[in-house]
Scaffold this motif. Structure first.
Motif, PDB file in Angstrom:
ATOM      1  N   ILE A 138       0.910  -1.146   0.172  1.00  0.00           N
ATOM      2  CA  ILE A 138      -0.107  -0.004   0.059  1.00  0.00           C
ATOM      3  C   ILE A 138       0.806   1.068   0.065  1.00  0.00           C
ATOM      4  N   LEU A 139       2.127   1.121   0.514  1.00  0.00           N
ATOM      5  CA  LEU A 139       3.038   2.314   0.456  1.00  0.00           C
ATOM      6  C   LEU A 139       3.279   2.764  -1.005  1.00  0.00           C
ATOM      7  N   HIS A 140       2.992   2.081  -1.840  1.00  0.00           N
ATOM      8  CA  HIS A 140       3.443   2.381  -3.477  1.00  0.00           C
ATOM      9  C   HIS A 140       2.040   2.804  -4.267  1.00  0.00           C
ATOM     10  N   GLU A 141       0.808   2.922  -3.272  1.00  0.00           N
ATOM     11  CA  GLU A 141      -0.367   3.177  -3.857  1.00  0.00           C
ATOM     12  C   GLU A 141      -0.593   4.510  -3.220  1.00  0.00           C
ATOM     13  N   ALA A 145      -8.335   5.015   2.070  1.00  0.00           N
ATOM     14  CA  ALA A 145      -9.346   5.405   2.785  1.00  0.00           C
ATOM     15  C   ALA A 145      -9.195   4.628   4.105  1.00  0.00           C
ATOM     16  N   SER A 146      -9.464   4.986   5.245  1.00  0.00           N
ATOM     17  CA  SER A 146      -9.735   4.343   6.286  1.00  0.00           C
ATOM     18  C   SER A 146     -11.053   4.580   7.053  1.00  0.00           C
ATOM     19  N   VAL A 147     -11.589   3.844   7.830  1.00  0.00           N
ATOM     20  CA  VAL A 147     -12.910   3.936   8.682  1.00  0.00           C
ATOM     21  C   VAL A 147     -12.594   3.568   9.819  1.00  0.00           C
ATOM     22  N   LYS A 148     -13.469   4.092  10.743  1.00  0.00           N
ATOM     23  CA  LYS A 148     -13.702   3.733  12.062  1.00  0.00           C
ATOM     24  C   LYS A 148     -15.124   3.392  12.460  1.00  0.00           C
ATOM     25  N   ASN A 149     -15.116   2.323  13.442  1.00  0.00           N
ATOM     26  CA  ASN A 149     -16.487   1.714  13.618  1.00  0.00           C
ATOM     27  C   ASN A 149     -17.179   2.596  14.908  1.00  0.00           C
ATOM     28  N   ALA A 150     -18.090   2.263  15.088  1.00  0.00           N
ATOM     29  CA  ALA A 150     -18.915   2.715  16.593  1.00  0.00           C
ATOM     30  C   ALA A 150     -17.940   2.851  17.648  1.00  0.00           C
ATOM     31  N   ASP A 151     -17.049   2.035  18.040  1.00  0.00           N
ATOM     32  CA  ASP A 151     -16.224   2.127  19.189  1.00  0.00           C
ATOM     33  C   ASP A 151     -15.039   3.021  18.635  1.00  0.00           C
ATOM     34  N   GLY A 152     -14.874   3.593  17.773  1.00  0.00           N
ATOM     35  CA  GLY A 152     -13.690   4.506  17.208  1.00  0.00           C
ATOM     36  C   GLY A 152     -12.412   3.366  17.021  1.00  0.00           C
ATOM     37  N   ILE A 153     -12.792   2.143  16.447  1.00  0.00           N
ATOM     38  CA  ILE A 153     -11.561   1.190  16.213  1.00  0.00           C
ATOM     39  C   ILE A 153     -11.217   1.564  14.728  1.00  0.00           C
ATOM     40  N   ARG A 154     -10.101   1.807  14.283  1.00  0.00           N
ATOM     41  CA  ARG A 154      -9.714   1.956  12.774  1.00  0.00           C
ATOM     42  C   ARG A 154      -9.719   0.871  12.267  1.00  0.00           C
ATOM     43  N   ILE A 156      -9.278  -1.771   8.344  1.00  0.00           N
ATOM     44  CA  ILE A 156      -8.740  -1.923   7.285  1.00  0.00           C
ATOM     45  C   ILE A 156      -9.409  -3.356   6.589  1.00  0.00           C
ATOM     46  N   PRO A 157      -9.359  -3.013   5.019  1.00  0.00           N
ATOM     47  CA  PRO A 157      -9.692  -4.121   4.294  1.00  0.00           C
ATOM     48  C   PRO A 157      -8.835  -5.575   4.565  1.00  0.00           C
ATOM     49  N   ARG A 158      -9.679  -6.650   4.578  1.00  0.00           N
ATOM     50  CA  ARG A 158      -8.841  -7.837   4.874  1.00  0.00           C
ATOM     51  C   ARG A 158      -7.744  -8.042   3.796  1.00  0.00           C
ATOM     52  N   ARG A 159      -6.883  -8.814   3.905  1.00  0.00           N
ATOM     53  CA  ARG A 159      -5.814  -9.072   2.528  1.00  0.00           C
ATOM     54  C   ARG A 159      -6.656  -9.407   1.232  1.00  0.00           C
ATOM     55  N   GLU A 160      -7.565 -10.399   1.533  1.00  0.00           N
ATOM     56  CA  GLU A 160      -8.347 -10.874   0.300  1.00  0.00           C
ATOM     57  C   GLU A 160      -9.366  -9.937  -0.235  1.00  0.00           C
ATOM     58  N   THR A 161      -9.751  -8.625   0.301  1.00  0.00           N
ATOM     59  CA  THR A 161     -10.320  -7.853  -0.203  1.00  0.00           C
ATOM     60  C   THR A 161      -9.769  -6.458  -0.485  1.00  0.00           C
ATOM     61  N   LEU A 162      -8.541  -6.562  -0.538  1.00  0.00           N
ATOM     62  CA  LEU A 162      -7.858  -5.045  -0.845  1.00  0.00           C
ATOM     63  C   LEU A 162      -8.161  -4.594  -2.064  1.00  0.00           C
ATOM     64  N   GLN A 163      -8.083  -5.463  -3.163  1.00  0.00           N
ATOM     65  CA  GLN A 163      -8.438  -4.920  -4.352  1.00  0.00           C
ATOM     66  C   GLN A 163      -9.564  -4.224  -4.753  1.00  0.00           C
ATOM     67  N   LYS A 164     -10.856  -4.605  -3.757  1.00  0.00           N
ATOM     68  CA  LYS A 164     -12.060  -4.003  -3.967  1.00  0.00           C
ATOM     69  C   LYS A 164     -12.001  -2.677  -3.309  1.00  0.00           C
ATOM     70  N   LYS A 166      -9.619   0.033  -3.419  1.00  0.00           N
ATOM     71  CA  LYS A 166      -8.600   0.941  -3.936  1.00  0.00           C
ATOM     72  C   LYS A 166      -9.296   2.432  -3.716  1.00  0.00           C
ATOM     73  N   ARG A 167     -10.445   2.409  -4.299  1.00  0.00           N
ATOM     74  CA  ARG A 167     -11.110   3.796  -4.332  1.00  0.00           C
ATOM     75  C   ARG A 167     -11.682   4.090  -3.015  1.00  0.00           C
ATOM     76  N   TRP A 168     -11.551   5.313  -2.696  1.00  0.00           N
ATOM     77  CA  TRP A 168     -12.036   5.921  -1.648  1.00  0.00           C
ATOM     78  C   TRP A 168     -13.693   5.865  -1.364  1.00  0.00           C
ATOM     79  N   THR A 169     -14.273   6.094  -2.481  1.00  0.00           N
ATOM     80  CA  THR A 169     -15.765   6.113  -2.586  1.00  0.00           C
ATOM     81  C   THR A 169     -16.095   4.744  -2.446  1.00  0.00           C
TER      82      THR A 169
END
Length: 255
Positions: A138-141, A145-154, A156-164, A166-169
């Motif tokens: 991801i350093l090279h991309e 975008a990152s998200v936090k849940n209701a508890d404020g925990i950041r 990240i997509p699971r490894r197998e879903t990273l490609q899905k 890549k777009r912030w939206t």
């Protein structure tokens, strides 16, 4: 007094060993066998003119340690709120890479003094390196975008879903909660995986090293070099002195 990292390591090792020992206890054993004997007497400087393969072993051994220390410290303090976690994965990957180089240096020493190949295996490390790269890349991309849940925990997509994602939206409006995992838990799991596999590698090196401790050719190679009072060194090399600083945003790394 027995030689130990707590009493005879460099500043970083002395400061952090009480924490790191629980994860990588074999680090100290190999340091005692192959690194500490390369020093000038009564000093933490390496002797001038030491065997190049031993120096490579020592440099890579310590470099693995430094990267694990820095990764764990960033995980513990949630550096930058873990918004740039790929930088921590980069350090975990580097720890793996230099450990492989360390194993190769040991194999060269072992073969030279015994004419046999050691039973030291890097397959698990190489497989782990590929897994860690998925997040490190991801350093090279563009910044993800990152998200936090209701508890404020950041999250990240699971490894197998990273490609899905890549777009912030896609992250903002079209994410499936099952595709995400807590950054903190993934980092800790990978940190523990790296430490566990390194422990296995270092245990193999320890077992093979026990066969060398009375080998005259090994001992002759380990004893090469002349004592000196000079203090010119690579600051990330094995158990070097701390009279030259590596300055970053937080100041010298050894503090």
């Amino acid at each position: 007094m027995p030689i130990s990292l707590t009493n005879h390591g460099n500043a970083l090792e002395r400061r952090t060993w009480s924490t790191m020992q629980a994860y990588i206890s074999k680090y100290e054993i190999l340091w005692q066998m192959h690194v500490e004997p390369l020093r000038n007497p009564g000093s933490i400087d390496l002797r001038d003119g030491i065997d190049p393969d031993f120096e490579l072993f020592a440099m890579n051994h310590y470099s693995a340690y430094v990267n694990l220390v820095r990764a764990l410290e960033k995980i513990e303090v949630k550096s930058d709120d873990l918004g740039f976690a790929e930088e921590i994965w980069a350090q975990l990957q580097r720890a793996v890479e230099v450990a492989i180089k360390q194993a190769e240096a040991f194999a060269d020493i072992y073969f030279d003094v015994t004419n046999k190949r050691p039973q030291v295996h890097t397959r698990k490390l190489r497989e782990l390196e590929g897994s860690i790269k998925e997040y490190r890349n991801i350093l090279h991309e563009p910044i993800q975008a990152s998200v936090k849940n209701a508890d404020g925990i950041r999250l990240i997509p699971r490894r197998e879903t990273l490609q899905k994602y890549k777009r912030w939206t896609n992250v903002m409006y079209h994410r499936a909660e099952a595709d995400f995992v807590a950054v903190d838990s993934e980092l800790r799991a990978d940190f523990n995986r790296v430490c566990g596999i390194l422990q296995g590698l270092w245990d193999e090196i320890e077992q093979e090293s026990n066969k060398l401790l009375e080998n005259r050719k090994y001992l002759a190679r380990r004893s090469l070099g002349k004592t000196t009072s000079a203090s010119v060194y690579n600051p990330l090399a094995a158990s070097a002195t701390s009279n030259v600083a590596v300055i970053g945003t937080q100041g010298p790394w050894w503090k």
